[in-house]
Scaffold this active site. Structure first.
Site, PDB file in Angstrom:
ATOM      1  N   GLN A 110       0.822  -1.220   0.000  1.00  0.00           N
ATOM      2  CA  GLN A 110       0.000   0.000   0.000  1.00  0.00           C
ATOM      3  C   GLN A 110       0.857   1.272   0.000  1.00  0.00           C
ATOM      4  O   GLN A 110       0.457   2.293  -0.562  1.00  0.00           O
ATOM      5  CB  GLN A 110      -0.904  -0.044   1.243  1.00  0.00           C
ATOM      6  CG  GLN A 110      -2.157   0.799   1.146  1.00  0.00           C
ATOM      7  CD  GLN A 110      -3.270   0.136   0.367  1.00  0.00           C
ATOM      8  OE1 GLN A 110      -3.529  -1.050   0.528  1.00  0.00           O
ATOM      9  NE2 GLN A 110      -3.948   0.894  -0.482  1.00  0.00           N
ATOM     10  N   LYS A 125      -2.835  -1.156   6.571  1.00  0.00           N
ATOM     11  CA  LYS A 125      -3.804  -2.217   6.234  1.00  0.00           C
ATOM     12  C   LYS A 125      -4.257  -2.855   7.539  1.00  0.00           C
ATOM     13  O   LYS A 125      -3.529  -2.827   8.537  1.00  0.00           O
ATOM     14  CB  LYS A 125      -3.146  -3.275   5.343  1.00  0.00           C
ATOM     15  CG  LYS A 125      -4.120  -4.164   4.615  1.00  0.00           C
ATOM     16  CD  LYS A 125      -4.609  -3.531   3.311  1.00  0.00           C
ATOM     17  CE  LYS A 125      -5.725  -4.341   2.682  1.00  0.00           C
ATOM     18  NZ  LYS A 125      -6.079  -3.832   1.350  1.00  0.00           N
ATOM     19  N   ASP A 165     -11.989  -4.224   1.771  1.00  0.00           N
ATOM     20  CA  ASP A 165     -11.129  -5.165   1.045  1.00  0.00           C
ATOM     21  C   ASP A 165     -11.937  -6.465   1.025  1.00  0.00           C
ATOM     22  O   ASP A 165     -13.173  -6.422   1.182  1.00  0.00           O
ATOM     23  CB  ASP A 165      -9.770  -5.329   1.761  1.00  0.00           C
ATOM     24  CG  ASP A 165      -8.741  -6.100   0.930  1.00  0.00           C
ATOM     25  OD1 ASP A 165      -8.151  -5.499   0.018  1.00  0.00           O
ATOM     26  OD2 ASP A 165      -8.536  -7.306   1.163  1.00  0.00           O
TER      27      ASP A 165
HETATM   28  P1  NDP Z   1     -14.477  -9.313  -2.418  1.00  0.00           P
HETATM   29  O1  NDP Z   1     -14.579  -9.868  -1.045  1.00  0.00           O
HETATM   30  O2  NDP Z   1     -15.517  -8.393  -2.923  1.00  0.00           O
HETATM   31  O3  NDP Z   1     -14.299 -10.486  -3.478  1.00  0.00           O
HETATM   32  C1  NDP Z   1     -13.254 -11.396  -3.400  1.00  0.00           C
HETATM   33  C2  NDP Z   1     -13.449 -12.444  -4.460  1.00  0.00           C
HETATM   34  O4  NDP Z   1     -12.305 -13.304  -4.482  1.00  0.00           O
HETATM   35  C3  NDP Z   1     -14.635 -13.341  -4.195  1.00  0.00           C
HETATM   36  O5  NDP Z   1     -15.141 -13.828  -5.416  1.00  0.00           O
HETATM   37  C4  NDP Z   1     -14.015 -14.466  -3.369  1.00  0.00           C
HETATM   38  O6  NDP Z   1     -14.738 -15.700  -3.469  1.00  0.00           O
HETATM   39  C5  NDP Z   1     -12.667 -14.614  -4.040  1.00  0.00           C
HETATM   40  N1  NDP Z   1     -11.677 -15.068  -3.058  1.00  0.00           N
HETATM   41  C6  NDP Z   1     -11.303 -14.455  -1.920  1.00  0.00           C
HETATM   42  N2  NDP Z   1     -10.401 -15.166  -1.253  1.00  0.00           N
HETATM   43  C7  NDP Z   1     -10.203 -16.273  -1.996  1.00  0.00           C
HETATM   44  C8  NDP Z   1      -9.387 -17.404  -1.849  1.00  0.00           C
HETATM   45  N3  NDP Z   1      -8.579 -17.538  -0.784  1.00  0.00           N
HETATM   46  N4  NDP Z   1      -9.424 -18.350  -2.820  1.00  0.00           N
HETATM   47  C9  NDP Z   1     -10.230 -18.216  -3.901  1.00  0.00           C
HETATM   48  N5  NDP Z   1     -11.033 -17.151  -4.086  1.00  0.00           N
HETATM   49  C10 NDP Z   1     -11.022 -16.200  -3.154  1.00  0.00           C
HETATM   50  O7  NDP Z   1     -13.026  -8.593  -2.460  1.00  0.00           O
HETATM   51  P2  NDP Z   1     -12.491  -7.487  -3.459  1.00  0.00           P
HETATM   52  O8  NDP Z   1     -13.050  -7.708  -4.803  1.00  0.00           O
HETATM   53  O9  NDP Z   1     -12.651  -6.173  -2.797  1.00  0.00           O
HETATM   54  O10 NDP Z   1     -10.919  -7.801  -3.457  1.00  0.00           O
HETATM   55  C11 NDP Z   1     -10.315  -8.709  -4.372  1.00  0.00           C
HETATM   56  C12 NDP Z   1      -8.824  -8.437  -4.439  1.00  0.00           C
HETATM   57  O11 NDP Z   1      -8.611  -7.085  -4.863  1.00  0.00           O
HETATM   58  C13 NDP Z   1      -8.066  -8.585  -3.128  1.00  0.00           C
HETATM   59  O12 NDP Z   1      -6.748  -9.023  -3.391  1.00  0.00           O
HETATM   60  C14 NDP Z   1      -7.992  -7.151  -2.621  1.00  0.00           C
HETATM   61  O13 NDP Z   1      -6.917  -6.949  -1.723  1.00  0.00           O
HETATM   62  C15 NDP Z   1      -7.773  -6.412  -3.929  1.00  0.00           C
HETATM   63  N6  NDP Z   1      -8.119  -4.997  -3.908  1.00  0.00           N
HETATM   64  C16 NDP Z   1      -9.372  -4.571  -3.589  1.00  0.00           C
HETATM   65  C17 NDP Z   1      -9.666  -3.224  -3.619  1.00  0.00           C
HETATM   66  C18 NDP Z   1     -11.046  -2.713  -3.383  1.00  0.00           C
HETATM   67  O14 NDP Z   1     -11.263  -1.512  -3.598  1.00  0.00           O
HETATM   68  N7  NDP Z   1     -12.014  -3.531  -2.984  1.00  0.00           N
HETATM   69  C19 NDP Z   1      -8.627  -2.215  -3.897  1.00  0.00           C
HETATM   70  C20 NDP Z   1      -7.358  -2.785  -4.314  1.00  0.00           C
HETATM   71  C21 NDP Z   1      -7.135  -4.116  -4.275  1.00  0.00           C
HETATM   72  P3  NDP Z   1     -16.003 -15.980  -2.503  1.00  0.00           P
HETATM   73  O15 NDP Z   1     -17.138 -15.207  -3.104  1.00  0.00           O
HETATM   74  O16 NDP Z   1     -16.166 -17.442  -2.547  1.00  0.00           O
HETATM   75  O17 NDP Z   1     -15.626 -15.461  -1.144  1.00  0.00           O
END
Ligand code: NDP
Length: 445
Positions: A110, A125, A165
């Site tokens: 970050q 974080k 997140d």
């Molecule tokens: P969400 O919780 O909205 O979605 C996460 C998605 O990834 C879900 O589909 C989830 O599946 C899947 N997932 C999470 N953990 C795992 C795992 N261990 N194995 C397989 N699938 C997994 O999170 P975000 O979309 O907000 O975040 C996704 C990524 O983007 C992360 O790395 C986060 O750090 C990064 N990020 C997010 C930002 C934001 O603004 N939200 C900003 C910058 C980066 P399921 O539905 O089954 O839980």
């Protein structure tokens, strides 16, 4: 031994039990060789020693009572990594896998990401090993209130401003904001990703996914190409994946895959985002339900093949760290992938990222390509400070400009240090130089 080698050895010794943090730190340190090994000022000021050590780590107990009346205890974290260029800023993750190594890796990334946005925000974080899946609405609320009861002692609109997140979306931010306000009697911009009726910014929900696609599109524009007619693999089906898919579709590309933690869908005709939004954002269900609406789609459980085996032009990993390994990278390259843009944080393993670069795939590391989320969070902070609300178009225009600048600055930094086309080096160096100058200016603290 060079300065960078010495720091890598120290970091490995002190953090042997933190693999994700080591991975993130090594990736950054390796790419900083071109800058720090030729400039004694950094070593004289102990700059890297300070950079890899968080300013503060807060770990706390989060007790709450479940619907059956049983006491549950989770572990909460906030890592305040670096405040050289502004208040700590970075999301909160609620997922059973959360531990100190993961929070430190995310906080470290970050620092550079926030610097790249061009806005005055430091790196931090936090999160908890709490699993929101399968919990009732009231359980999620009670957990969030307990989490914020402790966290509120350590954050503030000018000190540390968390956001969402994995596992933390608008619902969780709402419960935490309500509790902060109740404890402090202050209506201030202490969290971002707030609801539009109470201080949130238009475009924040879309910002990370849109920003990722804007970044890849900047590259396409630079070579006279576009998303039109491109086939795209996206992983994840949460906030980042959904809005990346939406923007690719708006720009004329076809997204054919999405994943969740239990499986993935491959829909050759193109993903129907309305169905996905209904399943994931409204029902909080599983992707396996997609097939009920689209019998021509293929659903496979995790472990039965991989989305990265599918032939695509562009791959956008948007789920979680280390979801794309060397074998996946080889499969993508063998199928002719042109561009990989990371929406998640560190979704590619180090050897996968190296393989892409060695094979002339244009590779955007998450700290550059997913910076739009935190960038618009910083714009939310600006609006809160001014007691103003900008339109969707205003914020979207600023987001596009921000992603164009990150592309340009990372590209220029890579070229300046003889690593043309290497956006890992470019992003790390461009992000680092601003933070390092601020640390030099502010003395040994
Ligand atoms: P969400 O919780 O909205 O979605 C996460 C998605 O990834 C879900 O589909 C989830 O599946 C899947 N997932 C999470 N953990 C795992 C795992 N261990 N194995 C397989 N699938 C997994 O999170 P975000 O979309 O907000 O975040 C996704 C990524 O983007 C992360 O790395 C986060 O750090 C990064 N990020 C997010 C930002 C934001 O603004 N939200 C900003 C910058 C980066 P399921 O539905 O089954 O839980």
């Amino acid at each position: 031994m060079s300065y960078v080698d010495k720091i890598i050895a120290d970091v490995e010794k002190k953090n042997a039990d933190q693999p994700e943090f080591l991975q993130a730190a090594k990736e950054v340190l390796e790419s900083l060789r071109v800058v720090v090994d030729n400039d004694k000022r950094y070593e004289d000021a102990g700059l890297l020693e300070r950079l890899v050590e968080p300013e503060r780590i807060i770990q706390f107990r989060v007790p709450w009572v479940d619907d059956s009346g049983k006491v549950q205890v989770n572990r909460g974290y906030r890592v305040q990594f670096n405040s050289a260029i502004g208040p700590y800023k970075g999301g909160l993750r609620f997922h059973p896998s959360v531990n100190l190594s993961i929070i430190k890796f995310l906080g470290f990334e970050q620092i550079f990401k926030n610097s790249l946005t061009g806005l005055p925000i430091g790196g931090g974080k936090g999160g908890s090993d709490f699993d929101p899946k399968g919990k009732s609405e009231n359980e999620v609320m009670r957990f969030c209130q307990s989490f914020m009861t402790e966290l509120s002692k350590h954050i503030g609109a000018d000190t540390d401003v968390p956001a969402g997140d994995i596992g933390v979306g608008g619902r969780e931010i709402g419960y935490m904001y309500g509790q902060y306000k109740r404890l402090k009697n202050e209506f201030v911009g202490v969290l971002t990703g707030k609801g539009l009726e109470w201080g949130g910014s238009l475009t924040r929900t879309e910002a990370t996914g849109y920003g990722l696609v804007y970044m890849v599109n900047e590259y396409f524009k630079s070579v006279g190409d576009s998303f039109a007619g491109k086939t795209v693999a996206v992983s994840g089906s949460g906030n980042v994946a959904i809005f990346a898919t939406q923007k690719v579709q708006q720009l004329g590309g076809k997204v054919v895959t999405l994943t969740d933690s239990t499986g993935y869908i491959y829909h050759e005709a193109g993903i129907d985002l309305d169905t996905v939004k209904e399943i994931k954002l409204v029902k909080r269900g599983r992707l396996s339900e997609y097939k009920a609406a689209h019998s021509d789609a293929v659903y496979k459980e995790t472990g039965d093949g991989s989305v990265w085996d599918i032939k695509v032009d562009v791959a956008l990993p948007c789920a979680t760290q280390n979801e794309l390994d060397l074998n996946n990278a080889k499969a993508l390259v063998a199928n002719g992938v042109k561009v990989v843009g990371e929406g998640a944080n560190m979704p590619s393993t180090l050897d996968a990222a190296d393989y892409f670069i060695a094979n002339n795939v244009v590779f955007f590391p998450g700290k550059a390509s997913n910076a739009g989320g935190v960038g618009v969070s910083a714009l939310e902070m600006s609006q809160n400070s001014q007691r103003l609300a900008w339109t969707f178009e205003e914020v979207d225009a600023k987001l596009q400009q921000m992603m164009a600048n990150i592309f340009k600055n990372s590209d220029a930094a890579a070229k300046e240090y003889g690593k043309d086309g290497n956006f890992i080096v470019g992003a790390n160096v461009a992000g680092f130089k601003k933070v390092a100058q601020a640390m030099l200016d502010q003395g040994i603290i």
